[in-house]
Design a protein around this motif. Structure first.
Motif, PDB file in Angstrom:
ATOM      1  N   ASP A  72      -5.827   4.666 -12.962  1.00 48.52           N
ATOM      2  CA  ASP A  72      -6.711   5.639 -13.615  1.00 48.52           C
ATOM      3  C   ASP A  72      -5.994   6.829 -14.248  1.00 48.52           C
ATOM      4  N   PRO A  73      -5.161   7.568 -13.484  1.00 48.44           N
ATOM      5  CA  PRO A  73      -4.588   8.787 -14.082  1.00 48.44           C
ATOM      6  C   PRO A  73      -3.711   8.503 -15.290  1.00 48.44           C
ATOM      7  N   TRP A  74      -3.015   7.386 -15.279  1.00 46.02           N
ATOM      8  CA  TRP A  74      -2.128   7.078 -16.398  1.00 46.02           C
ATOM      9  C   TRP A  74      -2.924   6.691 -17.640  1.00 46.02           C
ATOM     10  N   VAL A  75      -4.039   6.027 -17.455  1.00 44.41           N
ATOM     11  CA  VAL A  75      -4.856   5.604 -18.592  1.00 44.41           C
ATOM     12  C   VAL A  75      -5.672   6.760 -19.151  1.00 44.41           C
ATOM     13  N   TYR A  76      -6.338   7.508 -18.265  1.00 42.82           N
ATOM     14  CA  TYR A  76      -7.271   8.536 -18.719  1.00 42.82           C
ATOM     15  C   TYR A  76      -6.588   9.812 -19.178  1.00 42.82           C
ATOM     16  N   ALA A  77      -5.534  10.176 -18.539  1.00 43.24           N
ATOM     17  CA  ALA A  77      -4.980  11.506 -18.809  1.00 43.24           C
ATOM     18  C   ALA A  77      -3.574  11.480 -19.368  1.00 43.24           C
ATOM     19  N   TYR A 122       0.815  -1.207   0.000  1.00 39.46           N
ATOM     20  CA  TYR A 122       0.000   0.000   0.000  1.00 39.46           C
ATOM     21  C   TYR A 122       0.854   1.265   0.000  1.00 39.46           C
ATOM     22  N   THR A 123       2.047   1.197   0.567  1.00 38.36           N
ATOM     23  CA  THR A 123       2.946   2.349   0.509  1.00 38.36           C
ATOM     24  C   THR A 123       3.329   2.647  -0.935  1.00 38.36           C
ATOM     25  N   MET A 124       3.633   1.595  -1.703  1.00 35.85           N
ATOM     26  CA  MET A 124       3.951   1.787  -3.120  1.00 35.85           C
ATOM     27  C   MET A 124       2.736   2.291  -3.896  1.00 35.85           C
ATOM     28  N   LEU A 125       1.547   1.786  -3.548  1.00 31.31           N
ATOM     29  CA  LEU A 125       0.332   2.242  -4.222  1.00 31.31           C
ATOM     30  C   LEU A 125       0.054   3.712  -3.923  1.00 31.31           C
ATOM     31  N   ILE A 126       0.310   4.119  -2.687  1.00 33.14           N
ATOM     32  CA  ILE A 126       0.111   5.526  -2.318  1.00 33.14           C
ATOM     33  C   ILE A 126       1.026   6.421  -3.150  1.00 33.14           C
ATOM     34  N   ILE A 127       2.290   6.051  -3.250  1.00 32.76           N
ATOM     35  CA  ILE A 127       3.241   6.859  -4.028  1.00 32.76           C
ATOM     36  C   ILE A 127       2.793   6.958  -5.477  1.00 32.76           C
ATOM     37  N   THR A 128       2.392   5.813  -6.058  1.00 31.48           N
ATOM     38  CA  THR A 128       1.966   5.799  -7.458  1.00 31.48           C
ATOM     39  C   THR A 128       0.707   6.629  -7.667  1.00 31.48           C
ATOM     40  N   SER A 129      -0.258   6.470  -6.771  1.00 38.58           N
ATOM     41  CA  SER A 129      -1.528   7.172  -6.914  1.00 38.58           C
ATOM     42  C   SER A 129      -1.365   8.673  -6.721  1.00 38.58           C
ATOM     43  N   VAL A 130      -0.658   9.068  -5.669  1.00 36.39           N
ATOM     44  CA  VAL A 130      -0.465  10.496  -5.395  1.00 36.39           C
ATOM     45  C   VAL A 130       0.325  11.145  -6.524  1.00 36.39           C
ATOM     46  N   LEU A 131       1.377  10.463  -7.001  1.00 34.89           N
ATOM     47  CA  LEU A 131       2.192  11.010  -8.079  1.00 34.89           C
ATOM     48  C   LEU A 131       1.362  11.197  -9.347  1.00 34.89           C
ATOM     49  N   GLY A 132       0.681  10.142  -9.777  1.00 33.99           N
ATOM     50  CA  GLY A 132      -0.082  10.223 -11.016  1.00 33.99           C
ATOM     51  C   GLY A 132      -1.222  11.215 -10.949  1.00 33.99           C
ATOM     52  N   ASN A 133      -2.021  11.156  -9.889  1.00 32.52           N
ATOM     53  CA  ASN A 133      -3.190  12.025  -9.797  1.00 32.52           C
ATOM     54  C   ASN A 133      -2.815  13.481  -9.570  1.00 32.52           C
ATOM     55  N   CYS A 134      -1.763  13.732  -8.800  1.00 32.50           N
ATOM     56  CA  CYS A 134      -1.331  15.122  -8.589  1.00 32.50           C
ATOM     57  C   CYS A 134      -0.740  15.713  -9.862  1.00 32.50           C
ATOM     58  N   ILE A 135      -0.062  14.897 -10.646  1.00 34.50           N
ATOM     59  CA  ILE A 135       0.456  15.381 -11.929  1.00 34.50           C
ATOM     60  C   ILE A 135      -0.697  15.778 -12.835  1.00 34.50           C
ATOM     61  N   VAL A 136      -1.752  14.961 -12.859  1.00 35.70           N
ATOM     62  CA  VAL A 136      -2.927  15.282 -13.676  1.00 35.70           C
ATOM     63  C   VAL A 136      -3.516  16.628 -13.255  1.00 35.70           C
ATOM     64  N   ILE A 137      -3.698  16.812 -11.956  1.00 32.53           N
ATOM     65  CA  ILE A 137      -4.293  18.056 -11.455  1.00 32.53           C
ATOM     66  C   ILE A 137      -3.370  19.237 -11.741  1.00 32.53           C
ATOM     67  N   TYR A 138      -2.066  19.049 -11.554  1.00 33.95           N
ATOM     68  CA  TYR A 138      -1.113  20.136 -11.795  1.00 33.95           C
ATOM     69  C   TYR A 138      -1.094  20.544 -13.265  1.00 33.95           C
ATOM     70  N   LEU A 139      -1.026  19.562 -14.161  1.00 35.22           N
ATOM     71  CA  LEU A 139      -0.989  19.869 -15.584  1.00 35.22           C
ATOM     72  C   LEU A 139      -2.266  20.578 -16.025  1.00 35.22           C
ATOM     73  N   PHE A 140      -3.399  20.149 -15.497  1.00 38.10           N
ATOM     74  CA  PHE A 140      -4.671  20.782 -15.846  1.00 38.10           C
ATOM     75  C   PHE A 140      -4.709  22.228 -15.365  1.00 38.10           C
ATOM     76  N   SER A 193     -14.206  18.622 -21.144  1.00 40.23           N
ATOM     77  CA  SER A 193     -14.019  17.172 -21.072  1.00 40.23           C
ATOM     78  C   SER A 193     -12.941  16.791 -20.072  1.00 40.23           C
ATOM     79  N   ASN A 194     -11.861  17.569 -20.010  1.00 43.21           N
ATOM     80  CA  ASN A 194     -10.771  17.248 -19.092  1.00 43.21           C
ATOM     81  C   ASN A 194     -11.135  17.503 -17.630  1.00 43.21           C
ATOM     82  N   VAL A 195     -12.167  18.283 -17.388  1.00 41.38           N
ATOM     83  CA  VAL A 195     -12.620  18.496 -16.012  1.00 41.38           C
ATOM     84  C   VAL A 195     -13.039  17.166 -15.390  1.00 41.38           C
ATOM     85  N   PHE A 196     -13.650  16.299 -16.188  1.00 38.34           N
ATOM     86  CA  PHE A 196     -14.080  15.002 -15.667  1.00 38.34           C
ATOM     87  C   PHE A 196     -12.885  14.120 -15.326  1.00 38.34           C
TER      88      PHE A 196
END
Length: 377
Positions: free
Chosen positions: A329-334, A60-78, A88-91
């Motif tokens: 999710d973030p890697w596939v969708y965005a 779960y520690t590795m999953l947290i790093i992966t999830s936070v990294l990917g999802n925060c990058i998506v939010i930052y880039l947006f 569309s990208n808002v979704f």
């Protein structure tokens, strides 16, 4: 010196020396005042050893790093790139926010693994169930909204794109949709949140054998699984059908005009629109099924089937699957989208040349919305 009851449950069990070598049944470290928190079904199984808890905590520690990294990058880039701020990208960003809610559960599970029980007892379990339900149900209905948006954008390119006002309403709807079956169990109004599996994760009660629990499990199954899945299948099947019909019409018209194709600027190295859309649809559908089917099966078996098959390991499988999907999710969708990838390579060059190729899982709908950077009002 013997430990009294309060000392026995107030410290992380990782630091209790020889006691960890003894065999215990699940629920052995739950004091009498919280005995009702654990369903008797789990108490018949031997408690997993500490190494199993530590292994889960490491995963779960590795999953947290992966999830936070990917999802925060998506939010930052947006937020930092004007050309990406489309309706569309808002979704996609909203999906990242739901996935970050799941990170709260992952952090709690790491602490629970050290204590080998839910920290905060009933309150901690309610918080775990609240964030897990919001993340799970919210991402499910958000996937359905993404399917709806892509269907409108591709099937009706002239007037099908959602305005920002419509997008905001759908985003609010997604969060509102996630609340009923998250808040009701937390407040014990209908259903309740209880530990499951290794007793380090919590979810709605699907083991109590009464009519109220059976109706609750059946209702949440339809609400959080059947309805979003039906909508996803509906919109993507209509989308693929529309694309096929359109391409068939172009081929027939080209045949009548005795030309090879009516389409312009086609790159023979790229796949057809139909194939790319089909792959997007299958990828989204696959992620949804992987995220929710284990929970659905375990809950239905626990309520209506042979519960003897529900061992602690089986009870932990749904939690792991849901968390893994929130990382993917973030890697596939965005980030697999060309414009996101171009900005990713520009702002984070150490990720490599991600913008040099077009992913097979490209979001065709989002790509088309990029033709106009001016928000619709």
């Amino acid at each position: 010196m013997l430990l009294n009851s309060s000392d026995f449950v107030s410290q992380p069990l990782a630091f209790r020396g020889g006691m960890m070598e003894e065999d215990h049944m699940l629920g052995w470290n739950i004091p009498p005042e919280h005995a009702g928190l654990v369903h008797p079904h789990w108490k018949q199984f031997t408690a997993p050893d500490l190494s199993s808890h530590f292994m889960l905590a490491a995963i779960y520690t590795m999953l947290i790093i992966t999830s936070v990294l990917g999802n925060c990058i998506v939010i930052y880039l947006f937020s930092s790139t004007k050309s990406l701020r489309t309706a569309s990208n808002v979704f996609v960003v909203n999906l990242a926010l739901f996935d970050l809610c799941m990170v709260v559960d992952m952090v709690m599970l790491i602490f629970n693994s050290f204590y080998q029980r839910p920290i905060g007892w009933e309150f901690g379990c309610d918080m775990y169930g609240l964030f897990g339900s919001i993340a799970g149900i919210g991402s499910a209905i958000n996937n359905a909204i993404i399917a709806y948006d892509r269907y409108r954008t591709i099937a009706f390119p002239l007037d099908g794109r959602l305005t920002y006002k419509q997008t905001l309403m759908l985003v609010l709807f997604a969060w509102a949709y996630s609340l009923p079956f998250s808040i009701l169990p937390m407040n014990n109004v209908w259903g309740k949140d209880v530990p499951e599996g290794y007793l380090t994760t919590c979810s709605f009660d699907y083991l109590t054998q009464d009519q109220n629990t059976r109706v609750f499990v059946g209702s949440i199954f339809v609400y959080s699984y059947c309805i979003p899945m039906f909508l996803i299948i509906l919109f993507y099947s209509q989308l693929i059908g529309h694309v096929r019909q359109h391409e068939k019409m172009l081929r027939e018209q080209a045949k009548k005009m005795n030309v090879k194709s009516l389409s312009n600027n086609q790159d023979s190295a790229q796949k057809s629109v139909e194939i790319r859309i089909a792959k997007v649809a299958l990828t989204i559908f696959f992620l949804f099924v992987c995220s929710w089917t284990p929970y659905a099966l375990v809950a239905l078996v626990g309520t209506f089937g042979d519960r003897s098959t529900l061992t602690p390991v089986v009870g932990m499988i749904p939690a792991v699957f849901a968390k893994v999907v929130s990382c993917i999710d973030p890697w596939v969708y965005a980030i697999n989208h060309p414009r996101f990838r171009a900005q990713l390579a520009k702002k984070f060059p150490w990720f490599g040349g991600a913008d040099d190729m077009v992913s097979d899982t490209i979001s065709v709908a989002t790509e088309k919305t990029q033709t106009s950077d001016t928000p619709n009002a």
